[in-house]
Enzyme design. Structure first.
Site, PDB file in Angstrom:
ATOM      1  N   LYS A  15     -28.732   1.934  28.458  1.00  0.00           N
ATOM      2  CA  LYS A  15     -27.839   2.758  27.615  1.00  0.00           C
ATOM      3  C   LYS A  15     -27.379   1.951  26.393  1.00  0.00           C
ATOM      4  O   LYS A  15     -27.457   2.416  25.254  1.00  0.00           O
ATOM      5  CB  LYS A  15     -26.606   3.225  28.416  1.00  0.00           C
ATOM      6  CG  LYS A  15     -26.944   4.025  29.657  1.00  0.00           C
ATOM      7  CD  LYS A  15     -25.701   4.498  30.404  1.00  0.00           C
ATOM      8  CE  LYS A  15     -24.839   3.389  30.992  1.00  0.00           C
ATOM      9  NZ  LYS A  15     -25.487   2.580  32.059  1.00  0.00           N
ATOM     10  N   ARG A  90     -17.963   9.160  33.426  1.00  0.00           N
ATOM     11  CA  ARG A  90     -18.586   8.578  34.606  1.00  0.00           C
ATOM     12  C   ARG A  90     -18.126   9.261  35.883  1.00  0.00           C
ATOM     13  O   ARG A  90     -18.542   8.862  36.977  1.00  0.00           O
ATOM     14  CB  ARG A  90     -18.146   7.125  34.687  1.00  0.00           C
ATOM     15  CG  ARG A  90     -19.251   6.122  34.519  1.00  0.00           C
ATOM     16  CD  ARG A  90     -18.525   4.810  34.442  1.00  0.00           C
ATOM     17  NE  ARG A  90     -19.290   3.681  34.791  1.00  0.00           N
ATOM     18  CZ  ARG A  90     -19.845   2.876  33.888  1.00  0.00           C
ATOM     19  NH1 ARG A  90     -19.802   3.165  32.612  1.00  0.00           N
ATOM     20  NH2 ARG A  90     -20.448   1.798  34.286  1.00  0.00           N
ATOM     21  N   ARG A 129     -30.035 -10.268  32.541  1.00  0.00           N
ATOM     22  CA  ARG A 129     -29.474  -9.882  31.228  1.00  0.00           C
ATOM     23  C   ARG A 129     -28.633 -11.005  30.628  1.00  0.00           C
ATOM     24  O   ARG A 129     -27.872 -11.670  31.327  1.00  0.00           O
ATOM     25  CB  ARG A 129     -28.608  -8.634  31.389  1.00  0.00           C
ATOM     26  CG  ARG A 129     -27.785  -8.324  30.124  1.00  0.00           C
ATOM     27  CD  ARG A 129     -27.186  -6.951  30.139  1.00  0.00           C
ATOM     28  NE  ARG A 129     -26.281  -6.724  31.238  1.00  0.00           N
ATOM     29  CZ  ARG A 129     -25.729  -5.545  31.508  1.00  0.00           C
ATOM     30  NH1 ARG A 129     -26.006  -4.495  30.754  1.00  0.00           N
ATOM     31  NH2 ARG A 129     -24.914  -5.410  32.527  1.00  0.00           N
ATOM     32  N   ARG A 162     -22.858 -11.605  32.208  1.00  0.00           N
ATOM     33  CA  ARG A 162     -21.648 -10.879  32.588  1.00  0.00           C
ATOM     34  C   ARG A 162     -21.257 -11.202  34.026  1.00  0.00           C
ATOM     35  O   ARG A 162     -22.107 -11.304  34.901  1.00  0.00           O
ATOM     36  CB  ARG A 162     -21.855  -9.361  32.416  1.00  0.00           C
ATOM     37  CG  ARG A 162     -21.532  -8.883  31.018  1.00  0.00           C
ATOM     38  CD  ARG A 162     -21.952  -7.449  30.762  1.00  0.00           C
ATOM     39  NE  ARG A 162     -21.605  -6.475  31.792  1.00  0.00           N
ATOM     40  CZ  ARG A 162     -21.863  -5.178  31.682  1.00  0.00           C
ATOM     41  NH1 ARG A 162     -22.440  -4.705  30.593  1.00  0.00           N
ATOM     42  NH2 ARG A 162     -21.535  -4.352  32.645  1.00  0.00           N
ATOM     43  N   ARG A 173     -22.237  -1.798  42.141  1.00  0.00           N
ATOM     44  CA  ARG A 173     -22.129  -0.907  40.963  1.00  0.00           C
ATOM     45  C   ARG A 173     -23.121   0.250  41.072  1.00  0.00           C
ATOM     46  O   ARG A 173     -22.805   1.377  40.700  1.00  0.00           O
ATOM     47  CB  ARG A 173     -22.395  -1.703  39.682  1.00  0.00           C
ATOM     48  CG  ARG A 173     -21.197  -2.547  39.259  1.00  0.00           C
ATOM     49  CD  ARG A 173     -21.577  -3.605  38.242  1.00  0.00           C
ATOM     50  NE  ARG A 173     -22.161  -3.067  37.032  1.00  0.00           N
ATOM     51  CZ  ARG A 173     -22.952  -3.750  36.211  1.00  0.00           C
ATOM     52  NH1 ARG A 173     -23.259  -5.002  36.467  1.00  0.00           N
ATOM     53  NH2 ARG A 173     -23.417  -3.181  35.122  1.00  0.00           N
TER      54      ARG A 173
HETATM   55  P1  AP5 Z   1     -28.528  -2.455  29.016  1.00  0.00           P
HETATM   56  O1  AP5 Z   1     -28.923  -1.722  27.781  1.00  0.00           O
HETATM   57  O2  AP5 Z   1     -27.517  -3.526  28.910  1.00  0.00           O
HETATM   58  O3  AP5 Z   1     -28.163  -1.405  30.187  1.00  0.00           O
HETATM   59  P2  AP5 Z   1     -26.894  -0.439  30.359  1.00  0.00           P
HETATM   60  O4  AP5 Z   1     -27.433   0.880  30.796  1.00  0.00           O
HETATM   61  O5  AP5 Z   1     -26.039  -0.481  29.154  1.00  0.00           O
HETATM   62  O6  AP5 Z   1     -26.222  -1.141  31.612  1.00  0.00           O
HETATM   63  P3  AP5 Z   1     -24.698  -1.575  31.879  1.00  0.00           P
HETATM   64  O7  AP5 Z   1     -24.737  -2.589  32.989  1.00  0.00           O
HETATM   65  O8  AP5 Z   1     -24.023  -1.994  30.625  1.00  0.00           O
HETATM   66  O9  AP5 Z   1     -24.124  -0.280  32.399  1.00  0.00           O
HETATM   67  P4  AP5 Z   1     -22.856  -0.090  33.186  1.00  0.00           P
HETATM   68  O10 AP5 Z   1     -22.720   1.349  33.024  1.00  0.00           O
HETATM   69  O11 AP5 Z   1     -22.858  -0.549  34.589  1.00  0.00           O
HETATM   70  O12 AP5 Z   1     -21.787  -1.094  32.508  1.00  0.00           O
HETATM   71  P5  AP5 Z   1     -20.588  -0.813  31.516  1.00  0.00           P
HETATM   72  O13 AP5 Z   1     -20.504  -1.949  30.610  1.00  0.00           O
HETATM   73  O14 AP5 Z   1     -20.700   0.556  30.985  1.00  0.00           O
HETATM   74  O15 AP5 Z   1     -29.889  -3.068  29.639  1.00  0.00           O
HETATM   75  C1  AP5 Z   1     -29.867  -3.840  30.835  1.00  0.00           C
HETATM   76  C2  AP5 Z   1     -30.922  -4.957  30.745  1.00  0.00           C
HETATM   77  O16 AP5 Z   1     -32.224  -4.372  30.747  1.00  0.00           O
HETATM   78  C3  AP5 Z   1     -30.848  -5.808  29.469  1.00  0.00           C
HETATM   79  O17 AP5 Z   1     -31.137  -7.144  29.802  1.00  0.00           O
HETATM   80  C4  AP5 Z   1     -31.932  -5.211  28.558  1.00  0.00           C
HETATM   81  O18 AP5 Z   1     -32.484  -6.188  27.673  1.00  0.00           O
HETATM   82  C5  AP5 Z   1     -32.957  -4.731  29.571  1.00  0.00           C
HETATM   83  N1  AP5 Z   1     -33.666  -3.508  29.153  1.00  0.00           N
HETATM   84  C6  AP5 Z   1     -33.113  -2.409  28.559  1.00  0.00           C
HETATM   85  N2  AP5 Z   1     -34.054  -1.455  28.362  1.00  0.00           N
HETATM   86  C7  AP5 Z   1     -35.221  -1.967  28.854  1.00  0.00           C
HETATM   87  C8  AP5 Z   1     -36.563  -1.448  28.937  1.00  0.00           C
HETATM   88  N3  AP5 Z   1     -36.879  -0.221  28.494  1.00  0.00           N
HETATM   89  N4  AP5 Z   1     -37.511  -2.244  29.502  1.00  0.00           N
HETATM   90  C9  AP5 Z   1     -37.181  -3.500  29.961  1.00  0.00           C
HETATM   91  N5  AP5 Z   1     -35.945  -4.037  29.906  1.00  0.00           N
HETATM   92  C10 AP5 Z   1     -34.965  -3.274  29.358  1.00  0.00           C
HETATM   93  O19 AP5 Z   1     -19.334  -0.820  32.519  1.00  0.00           O
HETATM   94  C11 AP5 Z   1     -18.872  -2.019  33.094  1.00  0.00           C
HETATM   95  C12 AP5 Z   1     -17.659  -1.738  33.970  1.00  0.00           C
HETATM   96  O20 AP5 Z   1     -16.589  -1.214  33.156  1.00  0.00           O
HETATM   97  C13 AP5 Z   1     -17.850  -0.682  35.067  1.00  0.00           C
HETATM   98  O21 AP5 Z   1     -18.404  -1.232  36.239  1.00  0.00           O
HETATM   99  C14 AP5 Z   1     -16.401  -0.210  35.290  1.00  0.00           C
HETATM  100  O22 AP5 Z   1     -15.674  -1.142  36.021  1.00  0.00           O
HETATM  101  C15 AP5 Z   1     -15.850  -0.211  33.859  1.00  0.00           C
HETATM  102  N6  AP5 Z   1     -16.074   1.096  33.195  1.00  0.00           N
HETATM  103  C16 AP5 Z   1     -16.826   1.329  32.086  1.00  0.00           C
HETATM  104  N7  AP5 Z   1     -16.816   2.626  31.770  1.00  0.00           N
HETATM  105  C17 AP5 Z   1     -16.016   3.238  32.672  1.00  0.00           C
HETATM  106  C18 AP5 Z   1     -15.629   4.597  32.886  1.00  0.00           C
HETATM  107  N8  AP5 Z   1     -16.074   5.588  32.081  1.00  0.00           N
HETATM  108  N9  AP5 Z   1     -14.801   4.872  33.914  1.00  0.00           N
HETATM  109  C19 AP5 Z   1     -14.331   3.889  34.722  1.00  0.00           C
HETATM  110  N10 AP5 Z   1     -14.688   2.580  34.600  1.00  0.00           N
HETATM  111  C20 AP5 Z   1     -15.529   2.264  33.580  1.00  0.00           C
HETATM  112 MG    MG Z   2     -24.069  -1.223  28.764  1.00  0.00          MG
END
Ligand code: AP5
Ligand code: MG
Length: 220
Positions: A15, A90, A129, A162, A173
């Site tokens: 994402k 979410r 990552r 991270r 997660r």
């Molecule tokens: P990346 O693009 O970083 O993936 P992502 O989908 O953004 O994954 P996240 O881990 O950031 O999602 P998340 O939803 O768990 O975390 P968030 O920060 O939102 O890609 C991942 C890896 O794959 C990278 O190394 C990249 O290079 C590689 N890659 C990407 N595309 C690829 C491809 N096509 N082929 C190969 N490799 C690829 O949330 C963190 C925390 O915040 C949550 O756990 C929660 O505690 C809190 N939080 C955030 N939002 C909320 C909410 N709405 N409600 C409540 N708590 C929340």
């Molecule tokens: Mg992300």
């Protein structure tokens, strides 16, 4: 009318990677709830202190806190044209709150690209990552390595792993995603806005599919 796009998909689906590429092309600010929380952790704000425990455990931050934070962010002037949302909503409660607040802004969710990736691939992606300290640029040690290990290609800042990307937290997660966020797939399918994408393809191929899928779904 403003355009709002919601990127849906499990942790590690890509994402953030895709949002950083398409946000400028679409002329929409990238609003990542995770990035806003991490910024607050870094600056040790009250919100950051409240969110830390949840994030480190891989749990969701409570809905009321998260909804309030996003409402404030979407009210800022740079979101006048709309927003590219990453990581919000979410839960069903958050999705309903989003609809309600977008009505206030005279908008609605136009499209929900859902990036599909199987669990085994997600673990590999998250444990490899590396994230940039300054701007959150995203790399992977094998799939998308920086030119120089440990250094961001875009702004030269340090890359770090991270805290919530440890294998055991990643598994938790993904479980939280399956229980609390996956129901949004049907929610948006029923609303007719879901756009399913194969997230196992190379990054640039996913970008092409995403932009092609959005054509016609969002107002020019
Ligand atoms: P990346 O693009 O970083 O993936 P992502 O989908 O953004 O994954 P996240 O881990 O950031 O999602 P998340 O939803 O768990 O975390 P968030 O920060 O939102 O890609 C991942 C890896 O794959 C990278 O190394 C990249 O290079 C590689 N890659 C990407 N595309 C690829 C491809 N096509 N082929 C190969 N490799 C690829 O949330 C963190 C925390 O915040 C949550 O756990 C929660 O505690 C809190 N939080 C955030 N939002 C909320 C909410 N709405 N409600 C409540 N708590 C929340
Ligand atoms: Mg992300």
């Amino acid at each position: 009318m403003p355009t709002y796009i919601v990127l849906l998909g499990p942790p590690g689906a890509g994402k953030g990677t895709q949002a950083k590429i398409i946000s400028e092309k679409l002329g929409l600010p990238h609003i990542s709830s995770g990035d806003i929380f991490r910024e607050n952790l870094k600056n040790q704000t009250e919100l950051g202190k409240l969110a830390r425990g949840y994030i480190d455990r891989g749990e969701l931050v409570p809905d009321d806190v998260t909804i309030g934070m996003i409402r404030e962010r979407l009210s800022r002037p740079d979101c006048k044209p709309g927003a590219l949302l990453d990581g919000f909503p979410r839960t069903t409660t958050q999705a309903e709150a989003l609809e309600e607040m977008l009505r206030e802004f005279n908008g609605r969710v136009s499209a929900v690209p859902y990036i599909k990736v199987p669990e085994k691939v997600l673990i590999e992606r998250l444990t490899g990552r590396w994230t940039c300290r300054a701007e959150g640029h995203i790399f992977h040690e094998t799939f998308n390595p920086p030119a120089k290990p440990g250094v961001c290609d875009f702004d030269g800042s340090d890359l770090y792993q991270r805290e919530d990307d440890k294998a055991e937290t990643v598994v938790h997660r993904i479980r939280v995603y399956m229980e609390q966020t996956a129901p949004l797939i049907d929610y948006y399918r029923e609303h007719g806005t879901l756009l399913e994408l194969d997230g196992t393809l190379p990054i640039d191929q996913v970008t092409d599919d995403l932009l092609e899928g959005l054509e016609g779904r969002i107002a020019a």
